[in-house]
Design a protein around this motif. Structure first.
Motif, PDB file in Angstrom:
ATOM      1  N   ASN A 519      -2.320  -4.652  -1.957  1.00 52.71           N
ATOM      2  CA  ASN A 519      -1.073  -4.721  -2.549  1.00 52.71           C
ATOM      3  C   ASN A 519      -0.594  -4.384  -4.148  1.00 52.71           C
ATOM      4  OD1 ASN A 519      -0.253  -5.866  -0.150  1.00 52.71           O
ATOM      5  ND2 ASN A 519      -0.944  -7.750  -0.912  1.00 52.71           N
ATOM      6  N   ASP A 520      -1.467  -3.182  -4.665  1.00 49.11           N
ATOM      7  CA  ASP A 520      -1.354  -3.043  -5.691  1.00 49.11           C
ATOM      8  C   ASP A 520      -0.285  -1.833  -5.922  1.00 49.11           C
ATOM      9  OD1 ASP A 520      -2.099  -2.147  -8.520  1.00 49.11           O
ATOM     10  OD2 ASP A 520      -4.055  -0.878  -8.238  1.00 49.11           O
ATOM     11  N   LEU A 521       1.009  -2.625  -5.759  1.00 45.17           N
ATOM     12  CA  LEU A 521       2.185  -1.644  -6.648  1.00 45.17           C
ATOM     13  C   LEU A 521       2.937  -3.085  -7.184  1.00 45.17           C
ATOM     14  CD1 LEU A 521       3.375  -0.190  -2.781  1.00 45.17           C
ATOM     15  CD2 LEU A 521       2.263   0.796  -4.973  1.00 45.17           C
ATOM     16  N   CYS A 522       3.654  -1.904  -8.260  1.00 52.08           N
ATOM     17  CA  CYS A 522       3.962  -2.202  -9.394  1.00 52.08           C
ATOM     18  C   CYS A 522       5.506  -2.081  -9.559  1.00 52.08           C
ATOM     19  CB  CYS A 522       3.698  -2.040 -10.925  1.00 52.08           C
ATOM     20  SG  CYS A 522       5.027  -2.957 -12.103  1.00 52.08           S
ATOM     21  N   LEU A 578      -5.328  16.934  -1.384  1.00 52.27           N
ATOM     22  CA  LEU A 578      -6.341  16.124  -0.366  1.00 52.27           C
ATOM     23  C   LEU A 578      -5.974  15.802   0.807  1.00 52.27           C
ATOM     24  CD1 LEU A 578      -6.447  13.356  -2.785  1.00 52.27           C
ATOM     25  CD2 LEU A 578      -7.994  15.117  -2.895  1.00 52.27           C
ATOM     26  N   TRP A 579      -6.979  15.789   1.883  1.00 55.71           N
ATOM     27  CA  TRP A 579      -6.216  14.786   3.117  1.00 55.71           C
ATOM     28  C   TRP A 579      -6.135  13.817   3.551  1.00 55.71           C
ATOM     29  CZ3 TRP A 579      -9.150  19.417   1.916  1.00 55.71           C
ATOM     30  CH2 TRP A 579      -8.279  20.741   2.118  1.00 55.71           C
ATOM     31  N   TYR A 580      -4.974  12.494   4.511  1.00 54.66           N
ATOM     32  CA  TYR A 580      -5.424  11.750   4.649  1.00 54.66           C
ATOM     33  C   TYR A 580      -6.003  11.512   5.979  1.00 54.66           C
ATOM     34  CZ  TYR A 580      -3.106   7.816   6.886  1.00 54.66           C
ATOM     35  OH  TYR A 580      -3.064   6.230   6.867  1.00 54.66           O
ATOM     36  N   MET A 581      -6.741  10.375   4.868  1.00 51.72           N
ATOM     37  CA  MET A 581      -7.626   9.708   6.371  1.00 51.72           C
ATOM     38  C   MET A 581      -7.470   8.874   6.586  1.00 51.72           C
ATOM     39  SD  MET A 581     -10.999  10.444   4.165  1.00 51.72           S
ATOM     40  CE  MET A 581     -11.195  12.256   3.843  1.00 51.72           C
ATOM     41  N   SER A 582      -7.111   8.367   7.626  1.00 53.78           N
ATOM     42  CA  SER A 582      -6.366   6.924   8.791  1.00 53.78           C
ATOM     43  C   SER A 582      -7.668   6.151   8.270  1.00 53.78           C
ATOM     44  CB  SER A 582      -7.111   6.937  10.245  1.00 53.78           C
ATOM     45  OG  SER A 582      -8.207   7.259  10.385  1.00 53.78           O
ATOM     46  N   ASN A 583      -7.588   4.954   7.768  1.00 56.75           N
ATOM     47  CA  ASN A 583      -7.935   3.377   7.363  1.00 56.75           C
ATOM     48  C   ASN A 583      -9.355   2.910   8.742  1.00 56.75           C
ATOM     49  OD1 ASN A 583      -6.007   3.117   5.807  1.00 56.75           O
ATOM     50  ND2 ASN A 583      -5.626   1.106   5.746  1.00 56.75           N
ATOM     51  N   ASN A 599      -3.225  -2.197   3.848  1.00 57.06           N
ATOM     52  CA  ASN A 599      -1.835  -1.758   2.684  1.00 57.06           C
ATOM     53  C   ASN A 599      -2.473  -0.811   1.510  1.00 57.06           C
ATOM     54  OD1 ASN A 599      -3.669  -3.706   0.654  1.00 57.06           O
ATOM     55  ND2 ASN A 599      -2.609  -5.269   1.067  1.00 57.06           N
ATOM     56  N   MET A 600      -3.571  -0.286   2.112  1.00 56.69           N
ATOM     57  CA  MET A 600      -4.305   0.844   1.369  1.00 56.69           C
ATOM     58  C   MET A 600      -4.485   1.938   2.193  1.00 56.69           C
ATOM     59  SD  MET A 600      -7.009  -1.528   0.006  1.00 56.69           S
ATOM     60  CE  MET A 600      -7.356  -2.759  -1.448  1.00 56.69           C
ATOM     61  N   ILE A 601      -4.320   3.087   1.499  1.00 54.04           N
ATOM     62  CA  ILE A 601      -4.058   4.543   1.943  1.00 54.04           C
ATOM     63  C   ILE A 601      -5.647   5.123   1.271  1.00 54.04           C
ATOM     64  CG2 ILE A 601      -3.153   6.518   2.245  1.00 54.04           C
ATOM     65  CD1 ILE A 601      -0.810   5.835   1.982  1.00 54.04           C
ATOM     66  N   CYS A 602      -6.436   5.844   2.601  1.00 55.28           N
ATOM     67  CA  CYS A 602      -7.603   6.800   1.490  1.00 55.28           C
ATOM     68  C   CYS A 602      -6.744   8.031   1.583  1.00 55.28           C
ATOM     69  CB  CYS A 602      -9.251   6.665   2.623  1.00 55.28           C
ATOM     70  SG  CYS A 602      -9.331   4.857   2.102  1.00 55.28           S
ATOM     71  N   ALA A 603      -7.347   9.122   1.423  1.00 51.01           N
ATOM     72  CA  ALA A 603      -7.054  10.524   1.505  1.00 51.01           C
ATOM     73  C   ALA A 603      -8.701  11.020   0.228  1.00 51.01           C
ATOM     74  CB  ALA A 603      -5.785  10.833   0.333  1.00 51.01           C
ATOM     75  N   GLY A 604      -9.099  11.676   1.086  1.00 51.14           N
ATOM     76  CA  GLY A 604     -10.830  12.293  -0.124  1.00 51.14           C
ATOM     77  C   GLY A 604     -10.772  14.289   0.741  1.00 51.14           C
ATOM     78  N   VAL A 605     -11.946  15.012   0.813  1.00 48.74           N
ATOM     79  CA  VAL A 605     -11.678  16.121   1.167  1.00 48.74           C
ATOM     80  C   VAL A 605     -12.728  15.632   2.928  1.00 48.74           C
ATOM     81  CG1 VAL A 605     -13.109  18.155   1.135  1.00 48.74           C
ATOM     82  CG2 VAL A 605     -12.218  17.185  -0.775  1.00 48.74           C
ATOM     83  N   GLY A 656     -10.631   8.275  -1.707  1.00 48.28           N
ATOM     84  CA  GLY A 656      -9.592   7.891  -3.202  1.00 48.28           C
ATOM     85  C   GLY A 656      -9.098   7.033  -2.370  1.00 48.28           C
ATOM     86  N   VAL A 657      -8.897   6.017  -2.649  1.00 49.43           N
ATOM     87  CA  VAL A 657      -7.726   4.815  -2.469  1.00 49.43           C
ATOM     88  C   VAL A 657      -6.655   4.880  -3.475  1.00 49.43           C
ATOM     89  CG1 VAL A 657      -7.610   2.342  -1.581  1.00 49.43           C
ATOM     90  CG2 VAL A 657      -9.825   3.886  -1.629  1.00 49.43           C
ATOM     91  N   TRP A 658      -5.126   4.723  -2.643  1.00 46.35           N
ATOM     92  CA  TRP A 658      -3.809   4.415  -2.915  1.00 46.35           C
ATOM     93  C   TRP A 658      -3.150   3.328  -2.524  1.00 46.35           C
ATOM     94  CZ3 TRP A 658      -6.928   8.559  -2.955  1.00 46.35           C
ATOM     95  CH2 TRP A 658      -5.934   9.624  -3.908  1.00 46.35           C
ATOM     96  N   ALA A 659      -2.498   2.999  -3.119  1.00 46.24           N
ATOM     97  CA  ALA A 659      -1.582   1.512  -2.375  1.00 46.24           C
ATOM     98  C   ALA A 659      -0.398   2.175  -1.675  1.00 46.24           C
ATOM     99  CB  ALA A 659      -0.676   0.939  -3.571  1.00 46.24           C
ATOM    100  N   SER A 660      -0.545   2.000  -0.134  1.00 47.72           N
ATOM    101  CA  SER A 660       0.540   2.246   0.329  1.00 47.72           C
ATOM    102  C   SER A 660       2.103   1.797   0.264  1.00 47.72           C
ATOM    103  CB  SER A 660      -0.267   1.644   1.425  1.00 47.72           C
ATOM    104  OG  SER A 660       1.172   2.339   2.810  1.00 47.72           O
TER     105      SER A 660
END
Length: 677
Positions: A519-522, A578-583, A599-605, A656-660
């Motif tokens: 939950n890395d959101l602000c 990048l390309w979205y990747m399922s968890n 609560n995280m999203i991955c994206a890469g190549v 990489g990892v993004w907060a969803s």
């Protein structure tokens, strides 16, 4: 606290005013730190030494001949090991004799003599070195570990950048030298006041995979060294306590370990606990005090105190921690004890004390490798083909609410320009001004101190507006954050629309976890942006994605972060496709070992080269944190994530990892619709 003299003020005056006349009552002498509460500074009294001062001035007292205090290099007293003028011969090389170059009181070493020492912070580009460290593992596979002092680290879960492996001469890149980054683990009982348990572990990716010839490991002790043992220290710290700049070449010196009972009878009395080790020079001149002349100094912090076992193998028994000045008589230096912290060290390394998260990277240089997605090669089946930059987009029709295709606008931004392909976020390109109109830069102070990104998510006619960033960005700053809206190139007010600066109130997600970055959101509440902006075209707001995209969709990220692992950030905003990747897919990469939360999203190549793992070459990096990850729907950018963490930057098998955003939509809408922050 709050007011005091400090390093560099020594010898200066303490005056009182008598009828407007400045009367010298003291000379700046010493203190426990600077401006610490409960620790007033100390000045040498001129009043109590007036007779001596007046005698010297009047000539009634004769000055003794001028002498220079040097270390006694003769045999030590009984009970202290005989001292060798050279350090341990780890690499079977011939060592330099004693000369006038000092660590304090030491010598330059030859390249390769301390193969397990690392430098933190400095490099051949002139960046500032601030601490040392010690490699304690050399694994065939899996992560490696480095020990340093806790006061050299920023905090558990934070990233330590620019760890120099195989360094010897700072101004020159050695043949096998490379840099790495890692995640810090500060001892849970570290006391930043008394410096108890002053130990920090740094977890880094496998070092041998980069260059196994660049380093060796040192062993850990099973017990504290005996009183009187001869041991060795090394570092790039200052050569004298009044110096500010350390040497270019690594220095070392031999030193004697003192048990705590002995050390308590020196000037260090009442300052020690069991987590500390003293070392210095014994009383060779017979005046009843340990001699001065040899010690660690400023910049040596975190470096190793090493003793040799019966097989002449180096054992790291301590980490440079603190001291009163440097090499002062009756004030031995103090190191954090390894033996007294072994349970925590081993527990952290095997996972019984903490979980692991964040970013750790290794790189031979700051050059960028290109990923499979950067060229004309088609992605594997199931992965979307799309341009590598977001380029032309439409504005969000209803800022601050989930996207509705029916309300789509036809407003367009600057077109994509193929001439920008040679610049690189990692593996990306510079964007044209206005292409990311909702991107903002977060600064710790006005027009300086950039540290994170963010996204405008509302464009209200009246009332507050809102910025979405990463919680670890908001938590990193206790004071005011300057938010640069409409920014594109740092340091220059933008020409189209106009850049402007606002400040706001931060609200981190209530379930944010600073260890695993869940939950890395602000949300940052700011005054109405339309009222503050030079024009309504200065910025736009991103639409919020109500649901996750399909696995394999093309997504885009942007920021001013590092253009490669360990490199500097970009002055001009850059983006990358990048390309979205399922968890589920992401859990099958090396990220699975670090825990991918819902609560995280991955994206890469994707795996272009067919080696069975995701490719590298394109990613967000340090400084991009908090910035946007978007997917395009009918030309409208939908915000699906805020840049959160990653194992390095653009490494194969580490997306990489993004907060969803979709998985936190309820919390976001609740806090931007009621103006309740």
């Amino acid at each position: 606290g709050g007011q005091d003299a400090c390093q560099g003020d020594s010898g200066g005056p303490l005056v009182c005013l008598e009828n407007g006349v400045a009367t010298l009552v003291g000379v700046t002498s010493w203190g426990h730190g600077c401006a610490f509460q409960g620790y007033p500074g100390i000045w040498a009294s001129t009043v109590d030494n007036f007779e001596w001062i007046d005698g010297i001035i009047s000539g009634t007292i004769t000055l003794p001949p001028t002498t220079t205090t040097t270390r006694n290099t003769g045999p030590p007293p009984d009970g202290w090991n005989t001292y060798n003028a050279t350090v341990f011969d780890y690499s079977n090389t011939v060592y330099l004799p004693w000369d006038d170059n000092k660590i304090v009181g030491g010598q330059e070493v030859e390249e390769g003599q301390w193969p397990f020492i690392v430098g933190l912070g400095g490099d051949s580009n002139g960046n500032t070195h601030w601490c040392g460290g010690t490699i304690i593992s050399k694994n065939d596979y899996g992560d490696d570990w480095i020990l340093t002092a806790a006061h050299c680290c920023d905090g558990t879960g934070m990233t330590m950048n620019n760890i120099r492996i195989g360094d010897w001469q700072q101004s020159t890149l050695q043949a096998n030298e490379f840099s790495t980054s890692g995640i810090q683990y500060v001892h849970p009982n570290y006391d930043d006041w008394f410096l108890s348990n002053d130990i920090c572990l740094i977890r880094v990716p496998n070092l041998s995979a980069v260059n196994a010839d660049a380093f060796e490991k040192t062993c850990l002790p099973s017990e504290r060294p005996a009183h009187g043992s001869k041991c060795y220290i090394a570092g790039w710290g200052t050569l004298h306590q009044d110096d500010w700049d350390g040497p270019d070449i690594l220095h070392d010196v031999g030193i004697w370990v003192m048990d705590n009972e002995y050390c308590e009878n020196t000037g260090n009395a009442n300052e020690l606990d069991q987590s500390m080790i003293c070392a210095g020079s014994p009383d060779m001149n017979g005046n009843g005090w340990p001699d001065g002349g040899i010690d660690a100094c400023y910049g040596d912090s975190g470096g190793p105190l090493v003793c040799l076992d019966d097989n002449n193998e180096p054992i790291v028994v301590g980490l440079t921690s603190w001291g009163f000045g440097c090499a002062q008589e009756n004030f031995p230096g103090v190191w954090a004890s390894i033996a007294d912290n072994l349970d925590w060290i081993y527990g952290t390394m095997d996972g019984t004390y903490t979980t692991t998260t964040g970013s750790s990277t290794s790189t031979v240089s700051t050059t960028t490798t290109t990923g499979g997605g950067g060229g004309p090669v088609n992605p594997p089946d199931g992965w979307e083909e799309a341009p590598e930059t977001m380029g032309t987009v439409s504005k969000c029709p209803a800022p601050g609410t989930p996207y509705s295709p029916a309300a789509r606008s036809a407003h367009k931004f600057s077109p994509w320009d193929d001439s920008r392909r040679n610049s690189r976020i990692v593996g990306g390109q510079e964007v044209l001004e206005g292409e990311w109109p909702f991107q903002v830069g977060l600064f710790k102070d006005s027009w300086g101190g950039f540290f994170c990104g963010g996204s405008v998510i509302t464009k209200n006619e009246i009332g507050f507006d809102y910025i979405l960033s990463a919680a670890h960005c908001c938590e990193a700053v206790t004071g005011t954050i300057d938010i640069h809206v409409g920014d594109w190139k740092h340091g220059n007010h933008q020409t189209s629309g106009g850049e402007f600066v606002v400040t706001g109130t931060k609200l981190s997600h209530p379930n944010y976890n600073d260890v695993n970055l869940a939950n890395d959101l602000c949300i940052i509440e700011v005054p109405n942006l339309l009222a503050a902006a030079p024009s309504a075209d200065s910025f736009q707001a991103a639409c919020l994605a109500e649901s996750r995209p399909e696995h394999g969709r093309r997504v885009y990220t942007a920021g001013w972060g590092a253009i490669a692992e360990g490199a500097w950030g970009s002055e001009t905003l850059k983006d990358a496709g990048l390309w979205y990747m399922s968890n589920e897919y992401c859990e099958g990469t090396s990220n699975g070992a670090y825990g991918i939360q819902q609560n995280m999203i991955c994206a890469g190549v994707p795996d272009f080269d067919g080696d069975g793992i995701t490719d590298g070459g394109q990613d967000a990096c340090q400084g991009d944190s908090g910035g946007p990850l978007v997917v395009l729907e009918n030309g409208v950018p939908l915000l699906i994530g805020a840049t959160s963490w990653g194992i390095g930057c653009a490494r194969p098998n580490y997306p990489g990892v993004w907060a969803s955003v979709p998985d936190n939509m309820e919390w976001i809408l609740e806090n931007i619709s009621t103006n309740k922050i």
